[in-house]
Each structure stands twice: as C-alpha cells, then as structure tokens.
Design a protein around this motif. Structure first.
Motif, PDB file in Angstrom:
ATOM      1  N   GLY A 148       0.865  -1.397   0.067  1.00  9.10           N
ATOM      2  CA  GLY A 148       0.001   0.260   0.351  1.00  9.10           C
ATOM      3  C   GLY A 148       0.474   0.950  -0.095  1.00  9.10           C
ATOM      4  O   GLY A 148       1.261   2.082  -0.733  1.00  9.10           O
ATOM      5  N   HIS A 149       1.805   1.239   0.812  1.00  6.24           N
ATOM      6  CA  HIS A 149       2.578   2.629   0.910  1.00  6.24           C
ATOM      7  C   HIS A 149       3.878   2.737   1.465  1.00  6.24           C
ATOM      8  O   HIS A 149       4.164   1.070   2.093  1.00  6.24           O
ATOM      9  CB  HIS A 149       1.690   3.738   2.148  1.00  6.24           C
ATOM     10  CG  HIS A 149       1.165   3.479   3.112  1.00  6.24           C
ATOM     11  ND1 HIS A 149       0.268   2.539   3.086  1.00  6.24           N
ATOM     12  CD2 HIS A 149       1.927   3.528   4.140  1.00  6.24           C
ATOM     13  CE1 HIS A 149      -0.188   2.662   4.946  1.00  6.24           C
ATOM     14  NE2 HIS A 149       0.579   3.061   5.061  1.00  6.24           N
ATOM     15  N   VAL A 150       4.947   3.162   0.884  1.00  4.56           N
ATOM     16  CA  VAL A 150       5.891   2.999   2.564  1.00  4.56           C
ATOM     17  C   VAL A 150       6.144   4.391   2.654  1.00  4.56           C
ATOM     18  O   VAL A 150       5.836   5.673   2.150  1.00  4.56           O
ATOM     19  CB  VAL A 150       7.095   2.962   1.160  1.00  4.56           C
ATOM     20  CG1 VAL A 150       8.685   3.253   1.559  1.00  4.56           C
ATOM     21  CG2 VAL A 150       7.010   0.835   0.396  1.00  4.56           C
ATOM     22  N   HIS A 203      10.131   4.417   7.769  1.00  2.53           N
ATOM     23  CA  HIS A 203       9.330   4.099   8.942  1.00  2.53           C
ATOM     24  C   HIS A 203       8.973   2.950   8.635  1.00  2.53           C
ATOM     25  O   HIS A 203       8.808   1.800   9.575  1.00  2.53           O
ATOM     26  CB  HIS A 203       8.774   5.469   9.058  1.00  2.53           C
ATOM     27  CG  HIS A 203       7.896   5.521   9.897  1.00  2.53           C
ATOM     28  ND1 HIS A 203       6.749   4.964  10.226  1.00  2.53           N
ATOM     29  CD2 HIS A 203       8.380   6.330  11.708  1.00  2.53           C
ATOM     30  CE1 HIS A 203       6.318   5.364  11.932  1.00  2.53           C
ATOM     31  NE2 HIS A 203       6.811   5.257  12.959  1.00  2.53           N
ATOM     32  N   HIS A 204       8.455   2.485   7.869  1.00  6.43           N
ATOM     33  CA  HIS A 204       7.540   1.295   7.273  1.00  6.43           C
ATOM     34  C   HIS A 204       7.295   1.104   6.422  1.00  6.43           C
ATOM     35  O   HIS A 204       6.608   1.954   5.829  1.00  6.43           O
ATOM     36  CB  HIS A 204       6.212   1.203   8.376  1.00  6.43           C
ATOM     37  CG  HIS A 204       4.848   2.303   8.425  1.00  6.43           C
ATOM     38  ND1 HIS A 204       5.238   3.846   8.699  1.00  6.43           N
ATOM     39  CD2 HIS A 204       4.357   1.542   7.509  1.00  6.43           C
ATOM     40  CE1 HIS A 204       3.357   4.180   8.211  1.00  6.43           C
ATOM     41  NE2 HIS A 204       3.179   3.631   7.450  1.00  6.43           N
ATOM     42  N   SER A 205       6.175  -0.198   5.971  1.00  2.00           N
ATOM     43  CA  SER A 205       5.965  -0.159   4.524  1.00  2.00           C
ATOM     44  C   SER A 205       4.102  -0.821   4.660  1.00  2.00           C
ATOM     45  O   SER A 205       4.252  -1.466   6.261  1.00  2.00           O
ATOM     46  CB  SER A 205       6.408  -1.290   4.382  1.00  2.00           C
ATOM     47  OG  SER A 205       6.470  -2.800   4.103  1.00  2.00           O
ATOM     48  N   TYR A 245      -2.068  -2.099  12.025  1.00  5.00           N
ATOM     49  CA  TYR A 245      -1.702  -2.916  13.226  1.00  5.00           C
ATOM     50  C   TYR A 245      -0.003  -2.754  12.577  1.00  5.00           C
ATOM     51  O   TYR A 245       0.272  -3.408  11.727  1.00  5.00           O
ATOM     52  CB  TYR A 245      -2.205  -3.873  13.088  1.00  5.00           C
ATOM     53  CG  TYR A 245      -1.680  -4.977  14.349  1.00  5.00           C
ATOM     54  CD1 TYR A 245      -3.079  -5.153  15.981  1.00  5.00           C
ATOM     55  CD2 TYR A 245      -0.946  -4.946  15.959  1.00  5.00           C
ATOM     56  CE1 TYR A 245      -2.941  -5.462  17.367  1.00  5.00           C
ATOM     57  CE2 TYR A 245       0.058  -4.950  16.687  1.00  5.00           C
ATOM     58  CZ  TYR A 245      -1.382  -5.434  17.291  1.00  5.00           C
ATOM     59  OH  TYR A 245      -0.844  -6.078  18.789  1.00  5.00           O
ATOM     60  N   TYR A 246       0.627  -2.153  13.616  1.00  3.20           N
ATOM     61  CA  TYR A 246       2.146  -2.031  12.636  1.00  3.20           C
ATOM     62  C   TYR A 246       2.833  -3.489  14.155  1.00  3.20           C
ATOM     63  O   TYR A 246       2.577  -3.191  15.489  1.00  3.20           O
ATOM     64  CB  TYR A 246       2.728  -0.939  13.193  1.00  3.20           C
ATOM     65  CG  TYR A 246       2.565   0.713  12.509  1.00  3.20           C
ATOM     66  CD1 TYR A 246       2.675   0.931  11.932  1.00  3.20           C
ATOM     67  CD2 TYR A 246       0.762   0.731  12.589  1.00  3.20           C
ATOM     68  CE1 TYR A 246       2.362   2.031  10.925  1.00  3.20           C
ATOM     69  CE2 TYR A 246       0.410   2.143  11.908  1.00  3.20           C
ATOM     70  CZ  TYR A 246       1.184   3.052  10.419  1.00  3.20           C
ATOM     71  OH  TYR A 246       0.319   3.214  10.175  1.00  3.20           O
ATOM     72  N   LEU A 247       3.753  -3.994  13.417  1.00  3.55           N
ATOM     73  CA  LEU A 247       4.718  -4.757  14.490  1.00  3.55           C
ATOM     74  C   LEU A 247       5.962  -4.339  13.474  1.00  3.55           C
ATOM     75  O   LEU A 247       6.132  -3.579  12.624  1.00  3.55           O
ATOM     76  CB  LEU A 247       4.410  -6.238  13.338  1.00  3.55           C
ATOM     77  CG  LEU A 247       2.780  -6.792  13.729  1.00  3.55           C
ATOM     78  CD1 LEU A 247       2.626  -7.777  12.428  1.00  3.55           C
ATOM     79  CD2 LEU A 247       2.906  -7.079  15.048  1.00  3.55           C
ATOM     80  N   SER A 255       6.492  -3.496   9.961  1.00  2.00           N
ATOM     81  CA  SER A 255       5.283  -2.978   9.230  1.00  2.00           C
ATOM     82  C   SER A 255       3.710  -3.077   9.189  1.00  2.00           C
ATOM     83  O   SER A 255       3.591  -3.432  10.908  1.00  2.00           O
ATOM     84  CB  SER A 255       5.746  -4.835   8.645  1.00  2.00           C
ATOM     85  OG  SER A 255       5.398  -5.207   9.365  1.00  2.00           O
ATOM     86  N   GLU A 256       2.793  -3.156   8.600  1.00  2.00           N
ATOM     87  CA  GLU A 256       1.518  -2.706   9.078  1.00  2.00           C
ATOM     88  C   GLU A 256       0.646  -3.403   7.943  1.00  2.00           C
ATOM     89  O   GLU A 256       1.060  -3.311   6.997  1.00  2.00           O
ATOM     90  CB  GLU A 256       1.535  -1.442   8.562  1.00  2.00           C
ATOM     91  CG  GLU A 256      -0.431  -0.884   9.276  1.00  2.00           C
ATOM     92  CD  GLU A 256      -0.184   0.749   8.602  1.00  2.00           C
ATOM     93  OE1 GLU A 256       0.484   1.333   7.651  1.00  2.00           O
ATOM     94  OE2 GLU A 256      -1.460   1.480   8.758  1.00  2.00           O
ATOM     95  N   TYR A 257      -0.429  -3.865   8.302  1.00  2.00           N
ATOM     96  CA  TYR A 257      -1.028  -4.073   8.037  1.00  2.00           C
ATOM     97  C   TYR A 257      -2.521  -3.358   7.615  1.00  2.00           C
ATOM     98  O   TYR A 257      -2.363  -2.484   8.942  1.00  2.00           O
ATOM     99  CB  TYR A 257      -2.191  -5.754   8.905  1.00  2.00           C
ATOM    100  CG  TYR A 257      -0.556  -7.130   9.054  1.00  2.00           C
ATOM    101  CD1 TYR A 257      -0.690  -7.871   8.258  1.00  2.00           C
ATOM    102  CD2 TYR A 257      -0.904  -7.787  10.269  1.00  2.00           C
ATOM    103  CE1 TYR A 257      -0.153  -8.870   7.614  1.00  2.00           C
ATOM    104  CE2 TYR A 257       0.750  -8.837  10.279  1.00  2.00           C
ATOM    105  CZ  TYR A 257       0.051  -9.025   8.793  1.00  2.00           C
ATOM    106  OH  TYR A 257       0.504 -10.400   9.552  1.00  2.00           O
TER     107      TYR A 257
HETATM  108 FE   LIG Z   1       0.625   3.234   7.302  1.00  2.00          FE
END
Ligand SMILES: [Fe+2]
Length: 308
Positions: A148-150, A203-205, A245-247, A255-257
């Motif tokens: 979805g996003h980075v 930061h996250h994907s 939800y971030y892990l 990484s996020e669902y």
């Molecule tokens: Fe996000």
C-alpha cells in the motif's frame, strides 16, 4: 493521473536472513532471489544487505513514455537530474536528501480481483444468519494483497516532499502540520508518506489485507511467542481512514497490515487537510507509543551517520 501504482521498494538491512524469515511469516511469498511477493501485487519487496537499515529504491508505475517525459521536465524545474532509458521504459532519479532512488517505469495497471464483501450483522440488518463470523472460521496464514505505502523519514521534509510531489508528480492527499505529507501515486489515499525526522530512515511499509479480521489474525499470529514485535494497534487512522496494526521487523523497520483505506478516483476532487495533534496520527485506538514516531534505534542511526 499518469502515475498509477507504487510497484515495489528495496529495503537494505544488516540482517537480511532474519528479516526475510520475518516477511515470510508476515505472509509474503519468498521468491528466493531477495524478492517477496504479495498475492495481487506480485514482486513488491526486495531485501538486500546494507550496513544500516535504509530505503534504497522505490518503483512507481506510469502509463506511457509521455508520463516519463513530463516527470523529467518537472524534476528539471527543481534542478533534479533524471536518467531516461527509453528501451526499458524507465526514468531514474534520486531524492538528494534521503538518497532514495526512484524509478518510474511504464507498467500495466494492477487489476485486483474484487474480494467479496465480508458479511457483518448490525442493528436490524442480518447479513450473516445461522453461521459464525468468517473472521473466526478462517484458517491458514494471512496473505497480504498488495503493497500500500512506504514511509520515509527525511531530514529535509520540505525538499523531499517537493521531490515526490512537485518533481515526480504524486498528489497530496493530506498533511500533518509541518511534519508529514501523505502523497498518492494511485487511487489509494497515500502511497508515500514523508515524515520530518532527525535522521533519514525507513519508517514503515504497509500491506493491504481483506478486512479488519485479517489485520487481527495477522497481528495475532505474528505476536504469538514474539510480543517484542508489537508496535501499535489495533486502531483506525484519520488520514486515509484505514484500520491498522504495526509490527516491527528484525531490522527495526515497521510493517503494517491495513484495510479499508480511502480511495480517491482520478477524476475526483480531493481537498487536502492539514491535521494537528492526535488527528494527524489516528482516529481511535490505543495511544501511539513514543517509539512509533521515534524508533528506538534513531539515536544509533544518527551516531552512525555522524561517524561516517
Ligand atoms: Fe501506514
């Protein structure tokens, strides 16, 4: 819109083997050559070895060579160089602050098969009669549909935002005042989020799953016996509206669902808002831990940067 998809990203990590095992468990398919595939989006994560964790490359799909030429022209106005490869249908450039390489590539549009809607019972509304909820009957590993996003932290927020928005042509969806720019290169509310940060870091994907139950099932499975992976969730964001939800992966990158993100059709007007305070982060959920905005290794990353 000429841009139509965040196709893939390359993440450099110091512990590629351990991180690869994490993303297999997260539900991506290990293609065996450093690439990991989502169910609908195909090869979307490329893991490589690097001294410290860093976002190395983003690839963005465009419709045709005219789109590449327009992007090259816009980047030129910003004084940013870009190299065209007509045979490959690509335009390659780099953000001067984060050193993230971005490749625009002529690519067919992603046509996702429609997932059937999940039946939910509500007041005066029985969508699911005589059976337990799908979310508790499902078995097997959660399998993300697409990237979805980075999200990238930048030490020059304005310059990196200008690179993606004014140079590459991503559209602004919303802002966190002075600190965040939600940008889209598809009909998703955001595909790239630029964050103001004291050091450049990934930061996250974020990975799309079918619904909120898949977020819960995925996080539940990842946390079984591994509570240290928990970062933040379950909640719903304000910007983009998505459940989250971030892990944390073994490199320290989150990484996020996610599911149920706002969609902005190309011909529709969307007026960006500027959020302040909590609304910049979430609509509901537990409060974000301090380590969400300032991950535990930022100081070490800054020290590494200064010692080079
Ligand atoms: Fe996000």
């Amino acid at each position: 819109m000429a841009l139509h998809q965040l196709t893939s990203f390359t993440l450099g990590v110091p512990n590629a083997g351990e991180t690869a095992a994490y993303y297999r468990e997260f539900g991506l398919t290990d293609e065996g050559d450093g690439w990991f595939a989502s169910r609908d989006g195909g090869r979307q994560l490329h893991l490589v070895t690097a001294p410290t964790r860093r976002l190395i490359e983003l690839r963005i799909g465009v419709d045709n060579s005219d789109d590449l030429a327009r992007a090259a022209s816009r980047l030129g106005v910003l004084g940013v160089e870009a190299a065209a490869d007509p045979a490959a249908g690509t335009l390659t450039t780099c953000d001067q602050t984060t050193r993230v390489q971005v490749v625009l590539q002529v690519t067919p549009r992603l046509e996702q098969p429609a997932a059937g809607s999940t039946p939910y019972n509500g007041p005066g509304r029985t969508e699911r009669a005589g059976t337990r909820a799908p979310g508790i009957l499902r078995a097997g590993q959660v399998s993300p549909r697409k990237l979805g996003h980075v999200v990238i932290g930048s030490t020059d927020f304005d310059a990196t935002t200008a690179f993606f928005r004014d140079g590459l042509g991503l559209q602004a969806s919303d802002y966190i005042k002075d600190a965040g720019a939600f940008l889209r290169c598809s009909t998703d509310h955001h595909n790239v989020l630029v964050l103001r940060a004291p050091v450049v870091f990934p930061h996250h994907s974020s990975w799309q799953v079918d619904d909120i139950d898949e977020i819960g099932r995925g996080a539940h499975a990842m946390l079984a016996g591994r509570p240290e992976r928990h970062v933040w969730g379950l909640g719903r964001h304000h910007a983009g509206s998505n459940f989250f939800y971030y892990l944390k992966d073994p490199s320290g990158t989150f990484s996020e669902y996610y599911s149920d993100m706002d969609c902005v059709p190309e011909d529709q007007v969307w007026t960006p808002e500027i959020f302040e305070g909590a609304r910049g982060l979430f609509a509901w959920g537990p409060p974000p831990p301090p380590s969400f905005l300032h991950p535990d290794d930022l100081t070490a990353l800054m020290a590494g940067l200064h010692s080079r």
